[in-house]
Motif scaffolding. Sequence first.
Motif: not given
Length: 289
Positions: A199-224
């Motif tokens: 309970k002491n560490e908040p969730l690291a990835l919360k938004t599509p932008q977070d996931y896109a950055q982690s996967l090294a892709v543009h968020v629009n590409h991820l969403n599509r």
Amino acid sequence: MNNQTETQNCDFTSDLKLKGFKVYQINGDQSKIPVYSRRDFYKICINTSKSVIQYADRGIETDGTILFFGNPIIPYSWETLSEGYEGYACVFTEEFLKAKDRSETLHESPLFKIGGTPIFSLNAEQKLFIDSLFQKMIKEYETDYVFKDDLMRNYVNLIIHESMKMQPSENFFKHKNASSRITSLFLELLERQFPIETKNEPLALKTPQDYAQSLAVHVNHLNRSVKEVTGKPTTAHITERIINEAKALLQHTDWSISDIGYSLGFEYPSYFNNYFKRLTGTVPKSLRM
């Protein structure tokens, strides 16, 4: 054909959690190969085999000896095509490796950073040298030497520096069905965020932008890609998983609602309450026994 994938638990995960480091030998007996699902470990592996490694939205075919660097964010899998394979590997947390070092984080390292090239083809001389370092680590790992952790860090850093002098592999290939591949990576990375263990560490990835950055892709590409393959937006997948985890924590832990909200990435309890009520039609405390 053998499959190694970084999505299962291992008998000595507790060893990694306790010491922050583990080194071991790889051989053709798949049942003896440690595999981790933890989010916070890095991996260095030297392997001799014919294999296909899937890394982010790329893949690489290998036939010989390679040195591989894995980080906690990018999902990857390793399919061994040859009958036998051999090598060594070590896994470690950033806290272990950077215990007395305040320099750049591992995420900024050329070998571990998002979008980097983590695979190197080794010649016979390089293989012999890297093998010898792993063999020394394995030997020292079983000793009671008081400065063993420092020694292990020195060996790992030596491997890292030797690798930075090498040329990374250029044999990456793009998947023909890029949408399917990136969607699979997103869903795997989403699952890696759960279950929430503290309970002491908040969730690291919360938004599509977070996931896109982690996967090294543009968020629009991820969403599509996600919408094309699953029929649902990226945000819908994230929201559903957060709500399911919230319900599990409310029903099966004694954490306060405030702590649960914080662990799921909500800075204030009111934000969590409003989010939960908007998506479920009820307030979090209604799920408490």
